[in-house]
Design an enzyme around this catalytic site. Structure first.
Site: not given
Length: 307
Positions: A132, A242
């Site tokens: 990342d 989410c």
């Protein structure tokens, strides 16, 4: 040659499991044809907001061979971070991935071990580890490697353990056996789209990064726009909404990585504790944590916005 590639792949996957990775998948290092127009469209609509780094290295994001000379394989790995001890109810919240030590350091050391294992068992291999922190479309590679599918909230989802895990890669100049993608199992579900308080999921599979609570509380360095006041559902660093509402996450299991355990004080801190937090307490609770990225001043700004 195929038998050698198969044996090497099995060897690498067994070692990845021994190192604590949830799963390991392998795909051919090649240009990501399907992702190219999607990324171009996403950037053209300014969905990256002030994340200007997303505009850089467009070609490298789509072709791992530009990152590693002679790259032949992308080894994708998942590492579980779902916590057993969570924050108390009715407090200011931080994303579960940031409870413990900064994942970049934890995963990098595991990847280094895996690289050393490959060199020892297979021979000198040219490769790079990514967590990342470079222009790599990790979710796209993980999906291509058969580790899950990219859901309507743009996270990688699996039927077995949901989505609370980190994704990392080793890009190597080694011929291996390649896995195939799995099918999408989101079906007609719109739980993530319906639950997002800032309506950042503009369409199924498309997230406007510039409207995401994680973007506002971590990436945005300026003031948070007043129009979003009262829409953060008490999230002060990142957001898990989410993921929390995703039906597949009912299969999440607690991680077994002690470095991801929260500081003992963190789970029980109340809103009052957070509102009165000092820089010394911040440094103690978030020592070596990803939360340090927003700095003490950034966290205070976020808390003030939530009050």
């Amino acid at each position: 040659m195929r038998a050698i590639a198969e044996d090497r792949s099995k060897l690498i996957k067994a070692e990845a499991k021994r190192l604590g990775f949830l799963s390991c998948g392998i795909s051919k290092a090649e240009f990501l044809e399907q992702e190219a127009p999607r990324l171009e469209k996403w950037l053209a609509k300014n969905m990256q907001g002030e994340m200007h780094y997303m505009e850089n290295h467009f070609d490298k994001r789509l072709d791992p061979r530009l990152l590693v000379d002679g790259a032949k394989s992308v080894i994708s790995l998942l590492l579980n971070y779902y916590p057993e001890d969570k924050q108390i109810e009715n407090t200011y919240k931080i994303s579960k991935y940031a409870y413990g030590k900064d994942y970049h350091h934890v995963i990098k050391s595991k990847l280094k071990e895996l690289q050393e294992f490959i060199a020892q068992e297979i021979g000198e291999v040219n490769g790079r580890a990514f967590v990342d922190s470079a222009p790599v479309l990790d979710k796209a590679w993980a999906a291509k490697s058969g580790l899950g599918w990219i859901g309507k909230n743009s996270n990688l989802l699996t039927q077995q353990v949901g989505s609370f895990y980190f994704i990392a890669e080793l890009i190597v100049d080694l011929e291996l056996q390649y896995d195939t993608p799995v099918t999408d199992h989101c079906g007609t579900c719109t739980a993530c789209i319906d639950a997002c308080p800032t309506q950042a999921i503009t369409d199924p599979y498309i997230v406007d990064g510039s409207k995401c609570i994680s973007y506002f509380t971590i990436e945005l360095k300026n003031e948070i726009p007043a129009e979003f006041q009262g829409k953060f559902d008490d999230w002060m660093f990142g957001c898990d909404i989410c993921q929390d509402v995703c039906p597949w996450n009912r299969f999440s299991v607690p991680h077994n990585e002690p470095l991801f355990d929260p500081h003992p004080e963190l789970p029980s801190m109340t809103k009052k504790d957070w509102e009165e937090i000092t820089e010394d307490v911040f440094k103690k609770v978030f020592r070596k944590s990803a939360v340090k990225r927003t700095k003490f001043s950034g966290l205070k700004r976020n808390i003030d916005f939530l009050k």
